[in-house]
Write an enzyme that holds these catalytic residues in place. Structure first.
Site: not given
Length: 510
Positions: A272-273, A276, A302
């Site tokens: 997820h990170e 980003h 996001e």
């Protein structure tokens, strides 16, 4: 020709000033990262003073009258005739938007925000550790009053929540969110009920155990690099709450966290990170330090983290790539388990589902809708701070069928309100919907994408996203406009709902 030269000179003068502001904001980003990752607890007061001082300097630069004068000249000029391209024109548009907001706010408020951010974070960490909302309530009350005051200064004609929301999702309103979220709620509540009443849950028992966190960190480091995270332009650390920050596209700092008993949580948080971070590292340095180079908004940001985490990381093809990686790090994982078993185990619907960052794709939207309804109520006065823990638990019971036993597992679980980030939560759900729509388009435009993912080849997808999303930055005026260009239509919640229904009907044998 003379007029054209004058316009270009004015533009360059504006760009120089905007780049100074961007550089100072980068220093601010580093101070914040350090506070959450490296800073000793005893330095909280001095860090708050440093951030307050820097916020004052940054504010003075942002409200510089010369920026206003340069913008006024450019807004009165014929920019196309002067030869300014779409990105340069977007810089002027976004700079004017930012200038209008920041000049409406006093320096005192800007410094108060920086001070309260430090105090709020430290207070939240302690309150969460001790599971005591009453410790955090005074800080939350301060933030609410500060956000109301700021909204009145920026635009007294609009709902306070809309003014706050605009900081994270340009052009979005609470009325539009109600429309979108009611459609999502209407589709998900019956799907969730059907899954829980008739579905057959896959097993993830074989993924539970005692997984050394240092080995997990090494595995996540390896996965982030495989997806494309550049260690020359970033670093990966551990923090209380996973986040991505830093100072510049060449200095991106991301963090994650691990649980000894659950190997998959650290993996999905790291992916997820990384999503980003890829957005940040992929920004267009041709417009370095300028507004158009910044992300479109938090919903689109996001979408990139959720696209990699869910559309890639929780897919069947990725399971074929991931299982051997897990086995290499943890040989004790049962030898008879297949990629299909891993795919099923990583897509179990949490029951109960208490924690947002640990939630699955189906329950996650309800976590966001709950937070949106509560924070909107806090800002319009229909919800008081004292009511918050009870209302939180009540909505958890109604939407997700479970009630947290402690504040730490309930109202105190997220860091956002400690930093005054009202209007941020909806972007998570918007991001999930954007991600689905974007990935469905990528599948059409990149034949053989599933085979690439299964083989651990992520370059084509990353480059496609870089061209379509990352490098485009804030060229477009809204997420809907970006979606039209990338996917052919504005955000359509039915694409998201259709994806979830198809995926989980198969997984749960409905």
């Amino acid at each position: 020709m003379v007029a054209s030269t004058a316009v270009n000179e004015t533009y360059e003068a504006l760009a120089k000033k905007l780049k100074e502001v961007s550089a100072l904001a980068g220093v601010q980003g580093l101070l914040g990262w350090d506070e959450m990752v490296m800073m000793p607890a005893g330095a909280a007061a001095s860090r708050a003073a440093q951030k307050k001082a820097l916020a004052g300097v940054l504010y003075d630069k942002q409200v510089d009258k010369e920026i206003g004068e340069l913008l006024a000249k450019l807004q009165a000029a014929n920019l196309e005739e002067a030869g300014l391209d779409a990105f340069q024109q977007a810089n002027i548009r976004e700079a004017a938007r930012d200038y209008k907001k920041v000049t409406a706010v006093t320096k005192d408020i800007a410094q108060k925000e920086a001070e309260l951010e430090s105090h709020g974070y430290q207070t939240w960490v302690k309150a969460r550790q001790e599971s005591d909302f009453s410790q955090f309530a005074p800080v939350l009350t301060e933030w609410i009053e500060l956000r109301k005051e700021k909204a009145r200064l920026i635009d007294p004609s609009r709902e306070v929540y809309d003014v706050n929301l605009d900081d994270y999702e340009k052009g979005m309103t609470a009325a539009r969110l109600d429309e979108i979220f009611s459609q999502v709620k209407a589709g998900l509540v019956p799907l969730l009920a059907e899954i829980r009443s008739r579905g057959t849950a896959p097993s993830d028992a074989w993924l539970k155990g005692d997984f050394d966190t240092e080995k997990q960190a090494a595995l996540c480091h390896k996965l982030a690099v495989a997806l494309g995270f550049s260690l020359e332009k970033g670093r990966l650390d551990v923090s209380v709450h996973p986040f991505t920050g830093g100072a510049h596209p060449t200095d991106v700092r991301m963090t994650t966290r691990f649980k000894k008993e659950d190997v998959t949580e650290g993996i999905t948080a790291a992916i997820h990170e990384t999503g980003h971070a890829l957005y940040e590292q992929g920004r267009n340095l041709e417009y370095d330090g300028l507004p158009v180079n910044s992300a479109m908004g938090m919903g689109v940001h996001e979408s990139q983290s959720l696209l990699w985490e869910r559309m890639v990381g929780l897919s069947k093809p990725f399971a074929a790539y991931l299982l051997p990686q897990i086995r290499e790090a943890f040989p004790e994982v049962p030898a008879d388990k297949s990629p299909e078993d891993l795919y099923a185990a990583m897509n179990i619907i949490k029951d109960p589902s208490f924690i947002r960052v640990e939630a699955d794709e189906v329950t996650y939207p309800m976590h966001i809708i709950l937070r949106y309804e509560l924070e909107r109520g806090l800002l319009d006065g229909s919800v008081s701070v004292d009511q918050l823990p009870a209302l939180w638990n009540q909505k958890m019971k109604e939407y997700l069928g479970c009630e947290p036993e402690t504040d730490a597992k309930g109202v105190l679980q997220d860091v956002h309100w400690s930093a005054g980030l009202f209007g941020y939560f909806p972007t998570y759900l918007l991001g999930a919907m954007y991600a689905t729509q974007i990935f469905k388009t990528a599948e059409k435009e990149l034949p053989g994408l599933s085979d690439d993912i299964a083989a651990g080849k992520f370059d084509r997808l990353r480059q496609w996203l870089n061209d379509k999303i990352h490098r485009v930055g804030s060229l477009h005026t809204s997420g809907d406009e970006l979606m039209k260009v990338v996917t052919g239509s504005p955000l359509d919640p039915s694409v998201f709902l259709g994806f979830l229904k198809e995926k989980y009907s198969e997984l749960y044998k409905l």
